[in-house]
Design an enzyme around this catalytic site. Structure first.
Site, PDB file in Angstrom:
ATOM      1  N   GLY C  72     -12.767 -65.742 -11.150  1.00  0.00           N
ATOM      2  CA  GLY C  72     -12.564 -66.495 -12.379  1.00  0.00           C
ATOM      3  C   GLY C  72     -13.722 -66.337 -13.358  1.00  0.00           C
ATOM      4  O   GLY C  72     -13.528 -66.222 -14.571  1.00  0.00           O
ATOM      5  N   THR C  73     -14.913 -66.308 -12.818  1.00  0.00           N
ATOM      6  CA  THR C  73     -16.091 -66.168 -13.669  1.00  0.00           C
ATOM      7  C   THR C  73     -16.042 -64.855 -14.450  1.00  0.00           C
ATOM      8  O   THR C  73     -16.323 -64.823 -15.648  1.00  0.00           O
ATOM      9  CB  THR C  73     -17.362 -66.230 -12.799  1.00  0.00           C
ATOM     10  OG1 THR C  73     -17.389 -67.492 -12.142  1.00  0.00           O
ATOM     11  CG2 THR C  73     -18.613 -66.045 -13.626  1.00  0.00           C
ATOM     12  N   GLN C 179      -7.956 -73.743 -12.649  1.00  0.00           N
ATOM     13  CA  GLN C 179      -7.476 -74.894 -11.882  1.00  0.00           C
ATOM     14  C   GLN C 179      -5.995 -75.188 -12.115  1.00  0.00           C
ATOM     15  O   GLN C 179      -5.408 -75.996 -11.399  1.00  0.00           O
ATOM     16  CB  GLN C 179      -8.305 -76.137 -12.222  1.00  0.00           C
ATOM     17  CG  GLN C 179      -9.745 -76.067 -11.741  1.00  0.00           C
ATOM     18  CD  GLN C 179      -9.876 -76.037 -10.216  1.00  0.00           C
ATOM     19  OE1 GLN C 179      -8.922 -76.357  -9.491  1.00  0.00           O
ATOM     20  NE2 GLN C 179     -11.035 -75.621  -9.730  1.00  0.00           N
ATOM     21  N   SER C 199      -8.003 -67.364 -10.947  1.00  0.00           N
ATOM     22  CA  SER C 199      -8.841 -66.935  -9.831  1.00  0.00           C
ATOM     23  C   SER C 199      -8.068 -67.077  -8.528  1.00  0.00           C
ATOM     24  O   SER C 199      -7.517 -68.136  -8.240  1.00  0.00           O
ATOM     25  CB  SER C 199     -10.114 -67.788  -9.797  1.00  0.00           C
ATOM     26  OG  SER C 199     -10.945 -67.400  -8.729  1.00  0.00           O
ATOM     27  N   THR C 237     -13.236 -49.126  -8.928  1.00  0.00           N
ATOM     28  CA  THR C 237     -12.135 -48.870  -8.000  1.00  0.00           C
ATOM     29  C   THR C 237     -11.392 -50.168  -7.712  1.00  0.00           C
ATOM     30  O   THR C 237     -12.001 -51.196  -7.438  1.00  0.00           O
ATOM     31  CB  THR C 237     -12.677 -48.239  -6.698  1.00  0.00           C
ATOM     32  OG1 THR C 237     -13.288 -46.989  -7.038  1.00  0.00           O
ATOM     33  CG2 THR C 237     -11.557 -48.010  -5.690  1.00  0.00           C
ATOM     34  N   CYS C 331     -20.167 -74.960  -7.449  1.00  0.00           N
ATOM     35  CA  CYS C 331     -21.249 -74.054  -7.821  1.00  0.00           C
ATOM     36  C   CYS C 331     -22.430 -74.788  -8.403  1.00  0.00           C
ATOM     37  O   CYS C 331     -23.475 -74.211  -8.614  1.00  0.00           O
ATOM     38  CB  CYS C 331     -20.752 -72.974  -8.768  1.00  0.00           C
ATOM     39  SG  CYS C 331     -20.288 -73.637 -10.313  1.00  0.00           S
TER      40      CYS C 331
END
Ligand SMILES: Cc1ncc(COP(=O)(O)O)c(C=O)c1O
Ligand SMILES: Cc1ncc(COP(=O)(O)O)c(C=O)c1O
Ligand code: FES
Ligand code: FES
Lengths: 159, 392, 392
Positions: C72-73, C179, C199, C237, C331
């Site tokens: 997601g980041t 979310q 994500s 890749t 986080c």
């Protein structure tokens, strides 16, 4: 990975009419060849025709190709398509017909079929003694621009 | 299922079954987030730490110097950006003409952003000239980014000799070692390298995980900004199964490096030598001098040019026999252009388009090499018979 | 092995066993590189295509609009950078004070690079004010980046109403839906959203894979530069096993969205209601109005403030009973700061430090909720007995 049709693969693995035609100096028969591309460009085709002079008909045709899978299959397809046609009829064969004969070609590979059309034109013009019109450098749709290879003379006739 | 004789290990490798086994628990029971405050997540933090040590050990680094990334490309992008951000006044970069697109295309983009880039040339052997490097360096040089080993030819650059010159000018030295790690021994402790990229899927770990080595003391700014993961140097929830896998793969590579490398080299040498003997008009691309092969190549790679024919046609013919090889790099294989690496080496057109890379792994067997040796002469002969240039 | 009653699904989720099964072949037999020129690699390209369709289907997009990322980041970083690069003349960004660090810290960084950022405030309910949004927009606004649903409180923003205002000003609209995807139905076809981040590990796919939706016609420049993967929009890749997993997870989420969501909502509501009833001095954070809960929340999340005590102590007590929950986001959970989200909502200090998030998943059972309900009153009582503020 290119998505080639079965027909492309078949003509690649077992090409029809590969090789060259010797000129046996048979009366009433002419043998010519036309060429496009170069080894520098990464693809080239030499197309040989055996022509019946009176009827203007293509009796036989052979090819020699330096190029990828689709170039080889397209060349082979072309020799099949033009056999029995008159020269004028053959000149009307488009690269799209070649691609259709093969059940289609990946978009990025359409130009490989153009080579056949051009070699045919070159052969017939040579036979008829007509000077070949110089093709414009056609930039076409760039597939990869990351290395800026435009200075090379790689042929880019797309679609 | 379609299997094959896989000689395309510079594109990607088979994941070691032990590696899959090691990562599996973290795809199932142990799914916690290592940054979480509960012990279910915390226990996962411990294996991440272990994996970091394993990766560090493979390249002789300290585990605090390892940042996990998602791939080699991310590592290259992050390293280059970080080096430039650390020295905002310097606006010059030195690299080579034969880098992977993950470096080359970043440099191209930087040229549009006010940076000047020197692309060092390579000679016919694929080797750079240290004098050209020295001449290109100035006090304005922020970064020298040069690959350890070339993915297409396997040619290895004299990294430590390069590094000494880089250090003279106070520039940061980044090395894309994606093709070198696991194939030749590396030791960051005695190295001049500041930043070093590696990618999991080139060393029998899965795709989607890589690492960046950042020498302690080298200023680093993250490419991915967000949470505090990787000590603030790479945001994003940690790819725990991937990290565990990379750790395990690193451990295995380290244990077997010498042995597997030797075996691969023997197989590669036999493949190469026999192809050259049995097929006329072909030659090795890279690291050949006066007709003799030298020692600056990866043990697993050979790139051979077959005159008068075209690479894709060779690849498809090999494919028919279940043999996987490549021309150029995987990410350029969709393009119709001949390889920028071989072009930079000044290969003649006759072989430029007909060059094939065979890249071996520790899974490659004698029997597989035998099969390739058995079918190649016929393939080349058939395609040459179709070619208009063969008899010119 | 340590298992737990896992109520921390906004941090990360258990990988669905079907998802693991779907990806496994691509960790073992089918290890080819989808960009390779042999059919061993080519066959892998086909499953990547299928996964792209599955992900597109979950959010009502076209598969050409999906770019696979590593998390997601990365999606958030890439989206924001791309939106700004597409409009180099505009130098203003609108976001909210309660975004995830993956958006917030990028915005902070951009402020040091000549951008002006408006951080919209939220009210006590965690909701933004559309008038404040409208007032902040100018012709200079390049980007509005607002999350779909908040990770800490579950508060859902009125995305389409926001989007209408964004479009009036010709700005690009990015939504961090990390979310929301898999928890509430989304349909990009009828949406105003230009870029949307998701994500994998938040929807029962593994860590290390995510996706970015880019509306057709929106100009996009890659964050990771290199090879031509993802049609030139994300080099590196392809993480094939991860991509297959995300595809499968998306398919499963789509099939069960309504049913699992209802079940989770029932469980969440019971958990919340009973906690409020059995424990004095606590309240729900977010989407409460005049003491009544409203409907703008994710079905799986509740964030409850317990007065006079401290969150970490609650978490550790829960951990003792094998219950995983969280305070703040994973986080930032290493940090000692109280959550920036709850602070922005203007929570009083009495509850700010004692707020706990329970986030459920489709694996959450009635029995698990019962256990939490059984132990929570005791935990809170014990900690309050230790607190000097309890009797103030
Ligand atoms: C709202 C939100 N955005 C972004 C992220 C970042 O996602 P990832 O951890 O996959 O990078 C998260 C979760 O960590 C989140 O909850
Ligand atoms: C030398 C080199 N650098 C970088 C890369 C990029 O690595 P990845 O594909 O993991 O992003 C590769 C392989 O693709 C490579 O061979
Ligand atoms: S002939 Fe050049 S790509 Fe087909
Ligand atoms: S970077 Fe151009 S072909 Fe891959």
């Amino acid at each position: 990975m290119w998505d080639y049709t079965d027909k492309v693969m078949e003509l690649f693995y077992n090409p029809k009419n590969q090789g060259l035609l010797e000129d046996d100096r048979e009366p009433g028969i002419a043998v010519v060849f036309g060429e496009v591309g170069s080894i520098a460009c990464g693809d080239a085709l030499r197309l040989h025709l055996k022509i019946e002079v009176n009827s203007d008909k293509i009796l036989d045709s052979r090819f020699q190709t330096f190029g990828c899978t689709s170039a080889i299959a397209s060349s082979s397809a072309l020799t099949e398509l033009i056999k029995g046609l008159t020269l004028d009829e053959a000149l009307k064969v488009t690269n799209k017909e070649i691609a259709d004969f093969l059940g289609g070609l990946p978009e990025a590979k359409m130009h490989c079929s153009v080579m056949g059309q051009e070699a045919l034109e070159a052969a017939i013009y040579k036979y008829r003694g007509i000077p070949l019109a110089v093709h414009e450098e056609d930039e076409g749709a760039l597939v990869c621009s990351c290395f800026g290879i435009s200075e090379s003379k790689i042929r880019r006739v797309i679609r | 299922m379609q299997t094959c004789i896989y000689l395309d290990n510079n594109a990607t490798t088979r994941v070691d079954p032990e590696v899959v086994e090691a990562m599996l628990p973290y795809l199932s029971e142990y799914y916690g987030n290592p940054s979480s405050m509960h012990s279910f997540g915390g226990q996962v933090g411990k294996v991440v730490k272990q994996a970091r040590q394993q990766v560090a050990a493979l390249i002789g680094a300290d585990d605090s110097e390892i940042i996990f990334t998602s791939c080699g490309t991310e590592g290259d992008n992050a390293a280059i950006r970080a080096a430039l951000q650390a020295q905002p006044d310097k606006r010059h970069i030195v690299t080579t003409q034969v880098e992977h697109p993950a470096v080359l295309n970043v440099c191209k983009q930087l040229e549009t952003q006010g940076y000047t880039v020197t692309y060092l040339s390579v000679n016919r052997q694929g080797q750079i000239d240290l004098d050209e490097l020295a001449a290109s360096m100035t006090g304005n040089t922020a970064l020298v980014t040069i690959m350890y080993a070339n993915n297409e030819t396997g040619v290895v650059f004299p990294i430590e000799q390069i590094g000494l010159r880089v250090k003279e000018y106070g520039a940061i030295f980044h090395v894309d070692a994606v093709q070198a790690v696991g194939k030749i021994p590396l030791n960051m402790k005695t190295s001049t390298v500041d930043l070093l990229t590696l990618s999991g899927h080139k060393l029998h770990a899965p795709k989607g995980i890589g690492a960046l080595y950042v020498r302690r003391g080298v200023r680093f700014r993250p490419l991915l900004v967000g949470g505090h993961q990787e000590r603030g140097r790479r945001a994003g929830t940690e790819n725990v199964p991937g990290i565990v896998a990379l750790g395990k793969a690193a451990e295995i590579e380290l244990a077997h490096l010498a042995a597997t490398t030797n075996k691969q080299k023997q197989l590669r040498d036999r493949l190469e030598k026999t192809l050259l003997e049995t097929i006329p008009n072909c030659e090795v691309n890279g690291d050949v001098f006066d007709g003799k092969l030298r020692k600056n190549r990866l043990p697993n790679t050979t790139n051979i040019g077959f005159k008068y024919i075209e690479g894709e046609a060779i690849l498809l013919s090999l494919n028919q026999f279940g043999i996987c090889a490549s021309s150029g790099s995987a990410c350029t294989s969709g393009s119709l252009e001949p390889s920028h690496v071989l072009r930079s080496m000044g290969l003649p057109y006759t072989t430029l388009h007909g060059s094939i890379r065979f890249s071996l792994s520790r899974y490659t067997t004698d029997a597989e090499v035998d099969t390739v040796l058995a079918v190649m002469p016929g393939i080349i002969e058939r395609l040459r018979a179709l070619s208009p240039f063969n008899n010119d």
